[in-house]
Each structure stands twice: as structure tokens, then as C-alpha cells.
Design a protein around this motif. Structure first.
Motif, PDB file in Angstrom:
ATOM      1  N   HIS A 214       3.002   2.298  -2.413  1.00  0.00           N
ATOM      2  CA  HIS A 214       3.398   2.778  -3.737  1.00  0.00           C
ATOM      3  C   HIS A 214       4.903   2.705  -3.929  1.00  0.00           C
ATOM      4  CE1 HIS A 214      -0.705   4.070  -3.946  1.00  0.00           C
ATOM      5  NE2 HIS A 214      -0.525   4.770  -2.858  1.00  0.00           N
ATOM      6  N   GLY A 215       5.477   1.599  -3.458  1.00  0.00           N
ATOM      7  CA  GLY A 215       6.912   1.401  -3.663  1.00  0.00           C
ATOM      8  C   GLY A 215       7.783   2.096  -2.645  1.00  0.00           C
ATOM      9  N   VAL A 216       7.178   2.889  -1.747  1.00  0.00           N
ATOM     10  CA  VAL A 216       7.969   3.554  -0.717  1.00  0.00           C
ATOM     11  C   VAL A 216       8.277   2.527   0.378  1.00  0.00           C
ATOM     12  CG1 VAL A 216       8.075   5.501   0.880  1.00  0.00           C
ATOM     13  CG2 VAL A 216       6.685   5.644  -1.173  1.00  0.00           C
ATOM     14  N   TYR A 217       9.518   2.495   0.814  1.00  0.00           N
ATOM     15  CA  TYR A 217       9.863   1.559   1.882  1.00  0.00           C
ATOM     16  C   TYR A 217      10.701   2.274   2.934  1.00  0.00           C
ATOM     17  CZ  TYR A 217      14.501   1.391  -0.169  1.00  0.00           C
ATOM     18  OH  TYR A 217      15.743   1.744  -0.621  1.00  0.00           O
TER      19      TYR A 217
ATOM     20  N   LEU B 146       7.016   1.918  14.070  1.00  0.00           N
ATOM     21  CA  LEU B 146       6.385   3.241  13.985  1.00  0.00           C
ATOM     22  C   LEU B 146       7.243   4.209  13.171  1.00  0.00           C
ATOM     23  CD1 LEU B 146       4.804   4.135  17.435  1.00  0.00           C
ATOM     24  CD2 LEU B 146       3.667   3.795  15.259  1.00  0.00           C
TER      25      LEU B 146
ATOM     26  N   THR C 186       6.864  11.749   7.133  1.00  0.00           N
ATOM     27  CA  THR C 186       6.857  12.645   8.282  1.00  0.00           C
ATOM     28  C   THR C 186       7.775  12.103   9.368  1.00  0.00           C
ATOM     29  OG1 THR C 186       5.432  13.830   9.842  1.00  0.00           O
ATOM     30  CG2 THR C 186       4.829  11.553   9.357  1.00  0.00           C
TER      31      THR C 186
ATOM     32  N   VAL D 235       6.462   3.548   9.664  1.00  0.00           N
ATOM     33  CA  VAL D 235       5.170   4.122   9.253  1.00  0.00           C
ATOM     34  C   VAL D 235       5.332   5.618   8.974  1.00  0.00           C
ATOM     35  CG1 VAL D 235       2.843   4.690  10.078  1.00  0.00           C
ATOM     36  CG2 VAL D 235       3.781   2.410  10.473  1.00  0.00           C
ATOM     37  N   LEU D 236       6.050   6.308   9.855  1.00  0.00           N
ATOM     38  CA  LEU D 236       6.238   7.756   9.691  1.00  0.00           C
ATOM     39  C   LEU D 236       7.122   8.055   8.482  1.00  0.00           C
ATOM     40  CD1 LEU D 236       6.772   8.702  13.452  1.00  0.00           C
ATOM     41  CD2 LEU D 236       4.700   9.000  12.106  1.00  0.00           C
TER      42      LEU D 236
ATOM     43  N   PHE E  44       0.819  -1.217   0.000  1.00  0.00           N
ATOM     44  CA  PHE E  44       0.000   0.000   0.000  1.00  0.00           C
ATOM     45  C   PHE E  44       0.858   1.275   0.000  1.00  0.00           C
ATOM     46  CE2 PHE E  44      -2.518  -3.336   1.981  1.00  0.00           C
ATOM     47  CZ  PHE E  44      -3.666  -3.277   1.213  1.00  0.00           C
TER      48      PHE E  44
ATOM     49  N   ALA F 219       5.198   7.641   5.316  1.00  0.00           N
ATOM     50  CA  ALA F 219       4.252   8.749   5.125  1.00  0.00           C
ATOM     51  C   ALA F 219       4.982  10.058   4.821  1.00  0.00           C
ATOM     52  CB  ALA F 219       3.390   8.911   6.374  1.00  0.00           C
TER      53      ALA F 219
END
Lengths: 140, 297
Positions: A38-41, A96, A105, A99-100, A36, A103
Motif C-alpha cells: 500500500h505504498g509503504v516502503y 528482514l 514493527t 519486512v518489519l 502489496f 509492517a
């Protein structure tokens, strides 16, 4: 008594298996999140499983293989809990952070997980070594 | 400590503490608004606000706007398997190139859609900005006011009071120095796509670790008071999205001397004369994302 035939701690085995399961779950979370993203890891998320694999499963495998034979593998339930809590805090912080990162951030509170995690881990390890010395000294 | 000698009691207490703290961290990062310094509205800072947004004598079509001070033409092209919206904008004065913050406030997690901000500021044309409020670092200078001086080590776009673009590195110059040197807007996202007429990204360049093809928003300067703004759709079957190199090549083709990548992905939005021009999507659902700021004319 050889290593292979002597009785081993069931708690160490149970904890080792639990950490292996948590490691697999961590890898799954990373893979599912990547679907989910979009290729960002994020490296902290991808590598979070190492805390439970190396700090958890590996340590308790060694304790299972070479540690005390009784159920009291960490000599103190409190120290055992502190060590596991340290791993949990570090791993949660790493997930976490991932996750940040994904995103785009950040949070000033991520450092809290690291500080608390390493502190609890340190207390757990030092406590284990200290009590292990006492047990050896008094011939346990 | 005997309290925790019972099996699982410590695990329950610590687990709950960890869960509650983690929920707070996520809410703080994504939801809880934190207001900073109030913003002077752009119109109040302009030399002649009565001219800006005065559309009485304007000639407006679905894809263009022309009055005596502002000329905007929007072209839609399909390149690199991607729907790309290109706005060619000329203004008579640098004060027509403006930025605005969501709800007119500086702070974290203070968000509005590009459309709402554009309408609140009586814009003719707007795109999303750098989404400064989603991060704790990166310079923020808007309409001559310094809001954040914390370096994130980013390449920034500096727009001076003459409307000219320059690219700076946050690790080499302070925000205060930029303000003293006349920076009117500083956008901190990047990277720079074109500088000195040369493409400054490669096929491997990416925003942090994001995928190569994405919805994008970027702005470039061709010459004095002449700008190109590009927004691309992406993350859909109809429109793959652009890599940074493809985006840079477009700006080079349009003759830009400087071009800079703004926040993209689900934030990428182009708004013109009351309508969203592109198809904003986060890849799962369609619609505008609320963001921190816009660049508008």
C-alpha cells in the motif's frame, strides 16, 4: 601477458554472476513487496541489493579481472565461505528489517545479522589479505 | 574445518542456520505472544462502574446511543472519495472514556479484534487503539498504570483523569513524569493532527513511510468531556482513504482543539452497540484485524 588475454578464475566469474542474479532477485523482491505494501516502503529493503552488488558482484568482478589466475581465488575455501556468509547475513538482515519496517514493527534480533555479517565479512577480508601476503611472499 | 572443505557443505549448513534464525525472528515479531505485567481491569479502576455500561434506561438506535451519562451519535459522510464515520460523543464524567488491552494482558503479540475487546469490556462504542504490542518502544500508560516507559521519540496523546487531551513529545518528557503529572491514558502512535485548534500536519505528513491515502482511526477533543472519533475506510475502489491532512481538516471542521492519529490501515475499526460500523480491510481481504488495544466508551 595483458589483462585481457590472461587466464581468469572461473570461480570468480561464476560467483560474480551468482551475485548479479541475487542482486536482481533482491530488487524484484522489493518491487513485488511494494505492490502489496500500500505504498509503504523501506530503505533497508530497497537497498539490500547493494550488499550483493557491491560486496559480491563488484568484488568478484575485480578478482576475475585482476585476481589470481587459478581457481583458488580466496586461497582458502573456508575464508571464501566466511566472506560470502557475511554478505548473506547482511543482506538477509536488511531484507528482514524491510519486512518489519513495512509492517510497522521492529525486532531486537536484527542487530544479530549485522554483527554476524560484519564479523564474517571482516574475517574473510582479513584472511584473504593475510593469505594473499603469504602467497606473494613465497612467490606463488 | 576440513568438514567444510567439500563444496556447498558450508553453504548448506550456514543457509539452514540463517533460514531457521530468520523464521524465529519473524515468528517472534509477528506471532509468538510475550506476556508482560497483568492489567487491572478498567471497570475495577473506575469510581462508579455500575453506571458505566448500564444500558437499561438508554435510548438506542442504529446510529445513536443516549443515556443520562453518555451520548453518542454516528454520522456517515462521503468526503475526499472516502467513506468516513464520525462519532460525536459526550460523557458526564471522564471515567467513561477508557482503554482496554487485548485479553486483559499487557505484552507483545497479544491480540484480539476490536469487537471482542469491546464486548469483553461491555463497551457501547469502541475503536482500535495504538497497537502498542506490535512495537518495542513508545510509552504505554493505560487506566493510570504505566506499562512501558521506553521512548520511541513519538508524539503521544495524553488523556488526563479529567478527560482532557494534551500532546507531548516522548523525547522531551519521561513516562514516569507523565504518570506523576496525572496522565491516565497515553497513546503512542501519532502524529498529532490538531493542537490548540490548529492543524499540525501538512500534505507531506505521513506515518513513517506509508501511503498518503489509507484507512484511518483518530480521536479528538472538542471541549471538556466532548469528543469526536473518526474512522475512514480505504484501500478499496469504493473508498480511497484519507491523508493525514484531510483527516486533520475534518477534525478542525468539527471544532476539535486537539486531535490525534491512532493506528490505521487494516487495524482501523469502529464498533458500536454490537456491530462493526466501518468496512475494515488490509487491501487484500475484508475483516477485522486483531490488535493490541482499544479506546472505548
Amino acid at each position: 601477458m595483458s589483462i585481457s588475454s590472461r587466464p581468469r578464475s572461473r570461480r570468480a566469474k561464476r560467483t560474480m554472476i551468482a551475485y548479479l542474479v541475487i542482486s536482481v532477485l533482491s530488487i524484484l523482491i522489493d518491487r513485488i513487496y511494494a505492490q502489496f505494501g500500500h505504498g509503504v516502503y523501506s530503505a533497508p529493503m530497497s537497498l539490500a541489493f547493494l550488499y550483493s552488488l557491491l560486496g559480491g558482484a563488484l568484488v568478484f568482478m575485480l578478482l576475475w579481472l585482476f585476481g589470481p589466475e587459478d581457481e583458488d581465488i580466496w586461497h582458502s575455501r573456508l575464508l571464501f565461505n566466511l566472506y560470502n556468509s557475511g554478505i548473506a547475513a547482511l543482506m538477509t538482515g536488511s531484507l528482514l528489517k524491510g519486512v518489519l519496517d513495512i509492517a510497522g514493527t521492529s525486532s531486537p534480533y536484527i542487530i544479530v545479522y549485522r554483527l554476524v555479517g560484519w564479523l564474517l565479512l571482516g574475517i574473510g577480508i582479513l584472511g584473504f589479505l593475510g593469505t594473499a601476503g603469504k602467497h606473494t611472499q613465497y612467490g606463488r | 574445518m576440513r568438514l567444510f572443505d567439500k563444496p556447498f557443505r558450508w553453504a548448506i549448513v550456514f543457509g539452514l542456520t540463517l533460514a531457521v534464525f530468520s523464521a524465529f525472528v519473524l515468528l517472534d515479531a509477528f506471532v509468538i505472544p510475550r506476556v508482560g505485567t497483568a492489567v487491572i481491569p478498567a471497570a475495577a479502576a473506575d469510581a462508579d462502574p455500575s453506571v458505566a455500561g448500564d444500558t437499561a434506561d438508554a435510548v438506542i438506535t442504529a446510529t445513536s446511543y443516549t443515556d443520562e451519562n453518555v451520548s453518542i451519535t454516528i454520522d456517515t459522510v462521503y468526503v475526499y472519495d472516502t467513506m468516513v464515520y464520525v462519532a460525536d460523543i459526550r460523557v458526564s464524567d471522564a471515567s467513561y472514556l477508557k482503554t482496554a488491552l487485548a485479553k486483559g494482558l499487557y505484552g507483545r503479540n497479544i491480540k484480539e479484534t476490536t469487537s471482542d475487546m469491546a464486548e469483553d469490556n461491555e463497551a457501547i462504542f469502541a475503536v482500535n487503539g495504538d497497537y502498542y504490542g506490535f512495537r518495542d518502544d513508545g510509552y504505554v500508560i493505560r487506566n493510570g498504570v504505566l506499562y512501558r516507559a521506553v521512548s520511541g521519540g513519538n508524539e503521544d496523546l495524553v488523556i488526563d483523569s479529567e478527560g482532557n487531551f494534551t500532546i507531548i513529545d516522548e523525547s522531551e518528557v519521561s513516562a514516569q513524569a507523565l504518570l506523576s503529572a496525572g496522565a491516565w491514558q497515553v497513546l503512542s502512535f501519532g502524529p498529532a493532527l490538531v493542537n490548540g485548534g490548529e492543524i499540525t500536519v501538512s500534505a507531506d505528513s505521513e506515518v513513517d513511510k506509508s501511503a498518503s491515502s489509507n484507512p484511518r482511526t483518530a480521536i479528538g477533543q472538542v471541549s471538556a468531556l466532548h469528543y469526536i472519533v473518526i474512522v475512514s475506510d480505504g484501500r478499496s475502489d469504493e473508498s480511497e482513504g484519507l491523508s493525514l491532512l484531510e483527516l486533520a481538516e475534518l477534525f478542525e471542521n468539527y471544532g476539535c482543539a486537539v486531535a490525534y492519529n491512532l493506528d490505521g490501515g487494516g487495524s482501523a475499526t469502529m464498533w458500536f452497540n454490537g456491530e462493526v460500523v466501518n468496512v475494515p480491510t488490509n487491501g487484500r481481504s475484508y475483516g477485522e484485524r486483531k490488535v493490541s488495544d482499544i479506546v472505548y466508551f
